[in-house]
Write a protein that holds these residues in place. Structure first.
Motif, mmCIF file in Angstrom:
data_model
loop_
_atom_site.group_PDB
_atom_site.id
_atom_site.type_symbol
_atom_site.label_atom_id
_atom_site.label_comp_id
_atom_site.label_asym_id
_atom_site.label_seq_id
_atom_site.Cartn_x
_atom_site.Cartn_y
_atom_site.Cartn_z
ATOM 1 N N ASN A 1 15.734 -0.351 -48.841
ATOM 2 C CA ASN A 1 16.472 -0.926 -49.973
ATOM 3 C C ASN A 1 15.847 -0.536 -51.310
ATOM 4 O OD1 ASN A 1 18.462 -2.208 -48.439
ATOM 5 N ND2 ASN A 1 17.165 -3.994 -48.071
ATOM 6 N N SER A 2 14.533 -0.420 -51.337
ATOM 7 C CA SER A 2 13.869 0.033 -52.565
ATOM 8 C C SER A 2 14.321 1.445 -52.919
ATOM 9 C CB SER A 2 12.354 -0.005 -52.379
ATOM 10 O OG SER A 2 11.682 0.494 -53.521
ATOM 11 N N TYR A 3 14.378 2.304 -51.916
ATOM 12 C CA TYR A 3 14.832 3.692 -52.112
ATOM 13 C C TYR A 3 16.271 3.731 -52.620
ATOM 14 C CZ TYR A 3 16.406 8.380 -50.615
ATOM 15 O OH TYR A 3 16.955 9.642 -50.546
ATOM 16 N N ARG A 4 17.134 2.928 -52.012
ATOM 17 C CA ARG A 4 18.541 2.905 -52.416
ATOM 18 C C ARG A 4 18.705 2.474 -53.874
ATOM 19 N NH1 ARG A 4 20.572 -0.334 -47.046
ATOM 20 N NH2 ARG A 4 21.241 1.458 -45.776
ATOM 21 N N ILE A 5 18.054 1.380 -54.238
ATOM 22 C CA ILE A 5 18.215 0.848 -55.594
ATOM 23 C C ILE A 5 17.619 1.813 -56.616
ATOM 24 C CG2 ILE A 5 17.663 -1.059 -57.133
ATOM 25 C CD1 ILE A 5 17.542 -2.877 -54.668
ATOM 26 N N GLY A 6 16.441 2.365 -56.302
ATOM 27 C CA GLY A 6 15.807 3.293 -57.230
ATOM 28 C C GLY A 6 16.643 4.534 -57.459
ATOM 29 N N LEU A 7 17.187 5.088 -56.382
ATOM 30 C CA LEU A 7 17.977 6.314 -56.493
ATOM 31 C C LEU A 7 19.297 6.061 -57.220
ATOM 32 C CD1 LEU A 7 17.633 9.236 -55.720
ATOM 33 C CD2 LEU A 7 18.717 8.772 -53.527
ATOM 34 N N THR A 8 19.899 4.899 -56.977
ATOM 35 C CA THR A 8 21.130 4.541 -57.691
ATOM 36 C C THR A 8 20.868 4.424 -59.184
ATOM 37 O OG1 THR A 8 21.984 3.335 -55.767
ATOM 38 C CG2 THR A 8 22.966 2.829 -57.896
ATOM 39 N N GLY B 1 20.389 7.938 -60.680
ATOM 40 C CA GLY B 1 21.657 8.644 -60.837
ATOM 41 C C GLY B 1 22.479 8.111 -61.994
ATOM 42 N N ALA B 2 22.508 6.785 -62.131
ATOM 43 C CA ALA B 2 23.285 6.169 -63.210
ATOM 44 C C ALA B 2 22.697 6.514 -64.578
ATOM 45 C CB ALA B 2 23.329 4.656 -63.018
ATOM 46 N N SER B 3 21.378 6.512 -64.683
ATOM 47 C CA SER B 3 20.745 6.820 -65.973
ATOM 48 C C SER B 3 20.958 8.270 -66.368
ATOM 49 C CB SER B 3 19.249 6.496 -65.919
ATOM 50 O OG SER B 3 18.572 7.347 -65.008
ATOM 51 N N ILE B 4 20.943 9.163 -65.386
ATOM 52 C CA ILE B 4 21.202 10.570 -65.685
ATOM 53 C C ILE B 4 22.647 10.753 -66.148
ATOM 54 C CG2 ILE B 4 21.434 12.867 -64.662
ATOM 55 C CD1 ILE B 4 19.018 12.203 -62.910
ATOM 56 N N GLY B 5 23.580 10.061 -65.490
ATOM 57 C CA GLY B 5 24.973 10.139 -65.909
ATOM 58 C C GLY B 5 25.174 9.625 -67.329
ATOM 59 N N LEU B 6 24.488 8.547 -67.664
ATOM 60 C CA LEU B 6 24.592 7.992 -69.010
ATOM 61 C C LEU B 6 24.044 8.961 -70.048
ATOM 62 C CD1 LEU B 6 25.279 5.541 -70.790
ATOM 63 C CD2 LEU B 6 22.958 4.689 -70.351
ATOM 64 N N PHE C 1 12.710 6.141 -69.126
ATOM 65 C CA PHE C 1 13.466 5.438 -68.090
ATOM 66 C C PHE C 1 13.589 6.289 -66.826
ATOM 67 C CE2 PHE C 1 17.261 3.641 -66.051
ATOM 68 C CZ PHE C 1 16.896 2.305 -66.050
ATOM 69 N N TRP C 2 13.808 7.607 -66.995
ATOM 70 C CA TRP C 2 13.815 8.492 -65.820
ATOM 71 C C TRP C 2 12.470 8.409 -65.102
ATOM 72 C CZ3 TRP C 2 15.878 13.180 -69.087
ATOM 73 C CH2 TRP C 2 17.232 12.996 -69.328
ATOM 74 N N GLY C 3 11.389 8.322 -65.877
ATOM 75 C CA GLY C 3 10.072 8.217 -65.268
ATOM 76 C C GLY C 3 9.939 6.976 -64.406
ATOM 77 N N VAL C 4 10.451 5.851 -64.898
ATOM 78 C CA VAL C 4 10.402 4.614 -64.119
ATOM 79 C C VAL C 4 11.163 4.788 -62.805
ATOM 80 C CG1 VAL C 4 11.133 2.201 -64.021
ATOM 81 C CG2 VAL C 4 10.130 3.111 -66.122
ATOM 82 N N THR C 5 12.377 5.327 -62.870
ATOM 83 C CA THR C 5 13.196 5.448 -61.664
ATOM 84 C C THR C 5 12.641 6.485 -60.685
ATOM 85 O OG1 THR C 5 14.673 6.974 -62.853
ATOM 86 C CG2 THR C 5 15.281 4.660 -62.810
ATOM 87 N N ILE D 1 25.184 17.096 -62.564
ATOM 88 C CA ILE D 1 25.087 17.570 -61.173
ATOM 89 C C ILE D 1 23.967 16.825 -60.447
ATOM 90 C CG2 ILE D 1 24.631 19.569 -59.705
ATOM 91 C CD1 ILE D 1 27.328 19.625 -61.148
ATOM 92 N N VAL D 2 22.824 16.645 -61.119
ATOM 93 C CA VAL D 2 21.708 15.914 -60.512
ATOM 94 C C VAL D 2 22.106 14.468 -60.234
ATOM 95 C CG1 VAL D 2 19.317 15.190 -60.801
ATOM 96 C CG2 VAL D 2 20.060 17.409 -61.691
ATOM 97 N N GLY D 3 22.782 13.838 -61.182
ATOM 98 C CA GLY D 3 23.223 12.455 -60.990
ATOM 99 C C GLY D 3 24.184 12.312 -59.825
ATOM 100 N N ILE D 4 25.111 13.258 -59.680
ATOM 101 C CA ILE D 4 26.074 13.227 -58.568
ATOM 102 C C ILE D 4 25.345 13.347 -57.227
ATOM 103 C CG2 ILE D 4 27.937 14.522 -57.460
ATOM 104 C CD1 ILE D 4 28.926 15.201 -60.315
ATOM 105 N N PHE D 5 24.351 14.206 -57.157
ATOM 106 C CA PHE D 5 23.592 14.368 -55.917
ATOM 107 C C PHE D 5 22.829 13.084 -55.578
ATOM 108 C CE2 PHE D 5 24.902 18.575 -55.760
ATOM 109 C CZ PHE D 5 24.342 19.265 -54.706
ATOM 110 N N CYS D 6 22.319 12.382 -56.611
ATOM 111 C CA CYS D 6 21.617 11.120 -56.375
ATOM 112 C C CYS D 6 22.544 10.096 -55.720
ATOM 113 C CB CYS D 6 21.092 10.548 -57.691
ATOM 114 S SG CYS D 6 19.698 11.429 -58.407
ATOM 115 N N ILE D 7 23.743 9.938 -56.259
ATOM 116 C CA ILE D 7 24.681 8.951 -55.726
ATOM 117 C C ILE D 7 25.115 9.332 -54.313
ATOM 118 C CG2 ILE D 7 26.908 7.849 -56.079
ATOM 119 C CD1 ILE D 7 24.679 7.109 -58.101
ATOM 120 N N ALA D 8 25.309 10.627 -54.063
ATOM 121 C CA ALA D 8 25.670 11.070 -52.714
ATOM 122 C C ALA D 8 24.560 10.720 -51.718
ATOM 123 C CB ALA D 8 25.932 12.572 -52.711
#
Length: 550
Positions: free
Chosen positions: A374-381, A384-389, A409-413, A472-479
């Motif tokens: 769950n930590s991995y899922r939340i962190g990766l989500t 991805g969201a921050s990169i999209g923003l 913020f990218w560093g934190v995630t 593209i990086v953000g899309i891969f994160c969500i996938a």
């Protein structure tokens, strides 16, 4: 992430009536603990051993300081700058290539200058996907794991040293050298990660190790990047080609010193040999056995381990996969679109480092509270969201200052996601077969690791706005997150792994003890003279109880 295991396993603590002074722990010995109990290894001279102190990471339960744990921390400090030099040499190469081509949209060597980094990253990624199974075979079927780490580390450091001589006239040759260095660095990282599951069989202890390793790495990188910035500011760095080239030289020289010192010490005194984990199968050889093993392990995962099947699918889209994919895309974006100089890239890296430290602490806490999956899922989500923003906010050089906030913020995630990923992987793989599954882990990351950079290259060559490369990086994160949904319960997965691991783990521990030196089978724990960790030959129980003072 890679971490040895979390038996459902980690036997629950049992409190028994006992004499107040008697404190005894009995737990199954990990491979590194078996190597330590043998008493073998190269010890640094007493006058030099003090150097290990800042890097020593004791087991939080036993207080024991394993040489490989200290070596892992030291190697990670040396690896950080080696990996980060590409930020500065890459930016300098792009600027020199643009000057040679005459404009941003002109071509050199058949491509736009802004496509060179991502194209070379894709090529290295394809080569790595082809050759990494052979590297895995050397680690798996020979006793040369340590030698592979020494050679690959030497090449990674030496090729960084060569980049000290970058000029405006030899930028293309330096691009090739950087590509070769990236591959050597990947081989070295793969070898180092093969030692990680050996450290402990306890999920929480492994999470402790990875968190401490990351913190040391981030501190080392923070110092490195600060020195690059100080050197640049001292000479009045600007956005010229000449200034970028000098920043690249400064960073390469510093990283060379880092690598020579820390990797040199770690692989001379701390990392020890390992026995072959298995023989080359009949009908195979060193060139084919790795590929055959990948196919066999993939089949085993597909048939028997539903959780690993989907985790491996997720890794295909992980932003950590590939050979410097995110780095090449980010540096191209910052240099070409945001018009960053080498020193400005260093400042954004400093913000990234600061975020990494916080993210590492978040990862350790969440792995314990909500489990690594769950930590991995939340962190990766979140990543991805921050990169999209950022694609919506960073619309041009006039918004250059916003980059620093996004970098933090990218560093934190990233500092949150990657340690969680490694811990998750280590707890989900069958014990005693870590190297076999590590080979699949690395290979899986390389299969599609080159795809994002290739997509960005194609987009750029077809005049698509380069800022969409980040999307593209953000899309891969969500996938990657979506593909973890069918994994099921983390607790059930860990329990199943524990049940399948007992016999194989005993074999590997016994082989390591014999390989190092079949002497004492007892590993004393610092500060606890009546405590010992036992191997199979010294009474290992399937579910060894932990007995605490009542």
């Amino acid at each position: 992430m890679t971490d040895p295991e979390a038996n459902d396993d980690v036997p629950e603590q049992q409190v028994e009536e006992a004499a107040p002074a008697a404190v005894s722990y009995h737990r199954q010995m990990s491979v590194s603990e078996a190597a330590e109990s043998s008493g073998a290894g190269l010890n640094a001279p007493s006058w030099l051993a003090w150097f290990e102190y800042p890097f020593a990471v004791p087991d939080p339960d036993t207080g024991k300081k394993l040489p490989e744990a200290t070596g892992w921390a030291m190697d990670s400090v040396g690896r950080g700058p080696l990996n980060q030099v590409g930020s500065y040499t890459g930016s300098a190469i792009l600027r020199a290539a643009i000057r040679e081509a005459g404009c941003f949209d002109c071509t050199t060597h058949g491509f736009k200058p802004s496509s060179l980094l991502t194209l070379m990253t894709s090529i290295v990624g394809v080569i790595a996907a082809i050759l990494m199974p052979i590297v895995g075979a050397v680690v798996d079927h020979t006793a040369h794991r340590r030698m592979l780490g020494v050679v690959s580390g030497f090449l990674a450091v030496a090729l960084i040293g060569a980049q000290i001589f970058i000029t405006e006239d030899n930028w293309f040759g330096m691009l090739i050298i950087d590509a070769v260095q990236t591959f050597a660095f990947l081989v070295h990282t793969t070898t180092v990660f093969a030692y990680l599951p050996d450290l402990t069989l306890d999920q929480n202890v492994l999470s402790h190790y990875t968190s401490r390793f990351n913190l040391r790495q981030y501190v080392g990188q923070f110092i490195f990047v600060s020195l690059v910035i100080i050197a640049g500011e001292a000479r009045g760095a600007d956005r010229s080609v000449e200034s970028s080239l000098q920043t690249a030289k400064d960073s390469a020289g510093m990283a060379f010193g880092y690598g020579a010192l820390f990797l040199g010490y770690a692989w001379t005194f701390l990392f020890r040999e390992r026995p072959p984990l298995s023989k080359i199968p009949e009908g195979s050889n060193m060139l084919t056995s790795g590929f055959n093993r990948i196919l066999e392990t993939s089949g085993k995962v597909w048939r028997d381990y539903n959780h690993l099947r989907w985790f491996m699918a997720s890794l295909l889209f992980s932003p950590e996969a590939g050979a410097g994919v995110v780095l090449s895309i980010a540096i191209t974006f910052l240099t070409v679109f945001m018009k960053f100089s080498g020193v400005e890239i260093a400042k954004s890296s400093l913000c990234l480092m600061a975020g990494n430290v916080l993210g590492s602490l978040i990862s350790k806490w969440l792995c314990r509270v909500i489990n690594p999956l769950n930590s991995y899922r939340i962190g990766l989500t979140t990543l991805g969201a921050s990169i999209g923003l950022s694609v919506l906010i960073l619309t041009g050089p006039e918004r250059r200052d916003y980059v620093y906030g996004f970098a933090a913020f990218w560093g934190v995630t990233m500092g949150w996601t990657y340690p969680s990923q490694r811990v998750l992987f280590c707890t989900l793989i069958p014990k005693g077969q870590e190297t076999e599954f590590m080979g699949l882990f690395v290979f899986t990351g390389q299969i599609m690791g080159w795809v994002p950079s290739l997509i960005v290259t194609i987009m750029n060559e077809n005049d698509v706005d380069i800022r969409y490369s980040l999307a593209i990086v953000g899309i891969f994160c969500i996938a990657a997150v979506i593909l973890t949904i069918p994994m099921g319960s983390y607790e059930h997965a860990v329990k199943m792994v524990a049940e399948d691991s007992q016999e194989k783990l005993r074999e590997v521990v016994e082989a390591t003890s014999r390989h190092m030196r079949p002497s004492s089978r007892s590993l004393k724990i610092e500060g606890k003279p009546d405590t010992e960790i036992t191997t199979e030959q010294n009474k290992v129980e399937d579910e060894p109880p932990i007995v605490h003072d009542a």
